[in-house]
Design a protein around this motif. Sequence first.
Motif, PDB file in Angstrom:
ATOM      1  N   ILE A 115       0.841  -1.204   0.000  1.00 38.57           N
ATOM      2  CA  ILE A 115       0.000   0.000   0.000  1.00 38.57           C
ATOM      3  C   ILE A 115       0.876   1.255   0.000  1.00 38.57           C
ATOM      4  O   ILE A 115       0.632   2.200  -0.762  1.00 38.57           O
ATOM      5  CB  ILE A 115      -0.947  -0.011   1.215  1.00 38.57           C
ATOM      6  CG1 ILE A 115      -1.957  -1.153   1.101  1.00 38.57           C
ATOM      7  CG2 ILE A 115      -1.679   1.330   1.343  1.00 38.57           C
ATOM      8  CD1 ILE A 115      -2.738  -1.422   2.380  1.00 38.57           C
ATOM      9  N   LEU A 116       1.896   1.267   0.848  1.00 39.15           N
ATOM     10  CA  LEU A 116       2.802   2.422   0.885  1.00 39.15           C
ATOM     11  C   LEU A 116       3.519   2.597  -0.450  1.00 39.15           C
ATOM     12  O   LEU A 116       3.715   3.721  -0.917  1.00 39.15           O
ATOM     13  CB  LEU A 116       3.815   2.264   2.016  1.00 39.15           C
ATOM     14  CG  LEU A 116       3.270   2.247   3.441  1.00 39.15           C
ATOM     15  CD1 LEU A 116       4.406   2.123   4.440  1.00 39.15           C
ATOM     16  CD2 LEU A 116       2.444   3.495   3.744  1.00 39.15           C
ATOM     17  N   SER A 117       3.916   1.493  -1.067  1.00 39.76           N
ATOM     18  CA  SER A 117       4.603   1.568  -2.359  1.00 39.76           C
ATOM     19  C   SER A 117       3.706   2.170  -3.443  1.00 39.76           C
ATOM     20  O   SER A 117       4.195   2.784  -4.385  1.00 39.76           O
ATOM     21  CB  SER A 117       5.060   0.169  -2.789  1.00 39.76           C
ATOM     22  OG  SER A 117       6.005  -0.357  -1.884  1.00 39.76           O
ATOM     23  N   SER A 118       2.399   1.991  -3.287  1.00 47.11           N
ATOM     24  CA  SER A 118       1.458   2.545  -4.264  1.00 47.11           C
ATOM     25  C   SER A 118       1.195   4.030  -4.052  1.00 47.11           C
ATOM     26  O   SER A 118       0.508   4.665  -4.857  1.00 47.11           O
ATOM     27  CB  SER A 118       0.122   1.798  -4.193  1.00 47.11           C
ATOM     28  OG  SER A 118      -0.618   2.193  -3.048  1.00 47.11           O
ATOM     29  N   GLY A 119       1.730   4.579  -2.960  1.00 46.92           N
ATOM     30  CA  GLY A 119       1.463   5.972  -2.610  1.00 46.92           C
ATOM     31  C   GLY A 119       0.322   6.129  -1.637  1.00 46.92           C
ATOM     32  O   GLY A 119      -0.044   7.244  -1.267  1.00 46.92           O
ATOM     33  N   GLY A 120      -0.262   4.997  -1.204  1.00 48.20           N
ATOM     34  CA  GLY A 120      -1.413   5.041  -0.323  1.00 48.20           C
ATOM     35  C   GLY A 120      -1.045   5.235   1.134  1.00 48.20           C
ATOM     36  O   GLY A 120       0.129   5.219   1.523  1.00 48.20           O
ATOM     37  N   VAL A 121      -2.084   5.423   1.942  1.00 43.75           N
ATOM     38  CA  VAL A 121      -1.984   5.546   3.391  1.00 43.75           C
ATOM     39  C   VAL A 121      -2.696   4.351   4.002  1.00 43.75           C
ATOM     40  O   VAL A 121      -3.778   3.966   3.551  1.00 43.75           O
ATOM     41  CB  VAL A 121      -2.633   6.863   3.880  1.00 43.75           C
ATOM     42  CG1 VAL A 121      -2.657   6.930   5.401  1.00 43.75           C
ATOM     43  CG2 VAL A 121      -1.916   8.069   3.294  1.00 43.75           C
ATOM     44  N   VAL A 122      -2.110   3.748   5.018  1.00 46.61           N
ATOM     45  CA  VAL A 122      -2.668   2.548   5.643  1.00 46.61           C
ATOM     46  C   VAL A 122      -3.447   2.922   6.894  1.00 46.61           C
ATOM     47  O   VAL A 122      -2.918   3.587   7.787  1.00 46.61           O
ATOM     48  CB  VAL A 122      -1.553   1.557   6.030  1.00 46.61           C
ATOM     49  CG1 VAL A 122      -2.148   0.315   6.702  1.00 46.61           C
ATOM     50  CG2 VAL A 122      -0.721   1.164   4.817  1.00 46.61           C
TER      51      VAL A 122
END
Length: 560
Positions: A115-122
């Motif tokens: 998720i972080l690699s995609s630019g997202g926030v967990v």
Amino acid sequence: MLNLPIKKIFDKRIVCYVRRKHIWTKERHVKSPFKDVEIPDLTVSEYIWSHVHKWENKTAVVCGVTDRQYTYAQIYKQTQILGAALRKTFKVKDGDTVAVILPNVPEYPTTILGILSSGGVVTTLNPIYTSYEIQRQIKMSDAKLVFTIPEIVPVIREALEQCKANIPIIVMDLEKDRPEGTVSFKEIVGNTSIDMSVLKDVKRESEDVSFLPYSSGTTGLPKGVELTHRNLVANCVQQDTDCRMYEFTTDSHQDSVLGILPMFHSYGLSVVTLHKLSVGVKLVTLPRFKPETLVSALEKHSIDISYLAPPLLLFLGSHPQVTAKHLDRLRNVSIGAAPSPKADIEAFLRKVQRDIHVGQAYGLTETSPLATIAPLGYKNYRSVGFAIPNVELRIIDGNLNNLGPDEVGELVIKGPNIMKGYKGNPEANKQVFLEDHWFRTGDLAQISEEGVVTIADRLKELIKVNAYQVPPAELESVLKEHPDVFDAAVVPIPDSTTGQKPKAFVVLRENRNSTDKDILEFVSRRVAPYKRIKEVAFLDEIPKNPSGKILRRTLIEKYC
């Protein structure tokens, strides 16, 4: 009491406590006795993978129940595939929030780092949450999709219906079939032909939010804690100096850490998972606490390091099936989430039958979470050690004046690991932040002349059930949804098994006659098991001060 500076030979390693000349400044600030560290300007995923080439073929994570496992190289590859899929197939954009509702499974690191690699926030959720609790966090966090296991899908679907959200559900289908209408995690990470170039579009910086756990802060309903990449990278680096609890990973050696603390909680997420992956340690996961599976995992896997909450320490020290042989490689134990009685620590050490390190630590979700720690060889079991590197402490009175050594007041913390703030909640931020981003913990403490921190009491009104935080305001809100309840208050009462348990005081509406059983069942359907109210008493009126604040202390003294 530790006399600084000292050098102590402990477990084949020299541990050096480096005392500053002045731990207490003239402004009555308390500096860490450990030298400051430089914080890399990296995102969490960049930081964790920055040294992966050193241990890429070593085991990163193994399930203590099924033995399903992955090497560091495998996890890295899966995170990149998952990140690309989230970006390309699910249209995750920089800063989008993705919900993770999982027990401690070996795929947890892949999920959060992907998720972080995609630019997202967990945003992490407790897998035993009810649909009521899930829908609230989905709505508050504005999550774009959900990761979970097959067993939880019906609850999540109910939650999505409640909050009128139509978002994809990605299911861990490694051992069980996925429910119809969900997306296969196995198929996503197995798609080695996906176009990885989409990851070049990700633009995330160290000051951006990376994780959004929900905490009750100093009081009240859950709030989104905005932890930046820098916050978590800082807390990792802060554990790599004089506070280090692990041995370096080499070609011939790799420490193993017990991953039983829930990864949805900041302690298990940051200290046990993210930090240990950043230094090449092997993580042995257990999806939930069961005596038989924990004992079995200890038999199969030699554990070097353990991070425990007090109930787990008590179990290991008292359960007859746990023997010294199960713990024969264990070197270091850190206790957090709540204070552990000295008697429980001593009972555990008698079980181990060796002089190993056992120390208490202190922190909050808002501090990423570690703020203080007892260094190796330190045996003051009533304290939580010293401020970690780059952290300053203050003790303040009710008028915000700084207090001196051994005076009791509210603990205030400043450092690179302090959260950005509560998401979309300026009023809550105003309550907890002082000038220059000093954070009010809501805990009473005292600090000795040498910088030793002892937590004296809790200013917070949170109830501690097996080290879980249970906010009275949340339960009061649920109680007031009952059609017969006019007013309510919830307080902690002692419990021999869980430490504390919630007790409710209820004022019924006129001419209503609900029983305590009715109230208990109503609340139990809406909250996780550890939050459930255990006792109900009926009153004519809830005592409050002139401003309307519930006088919980009055209730406890009069009725408990």
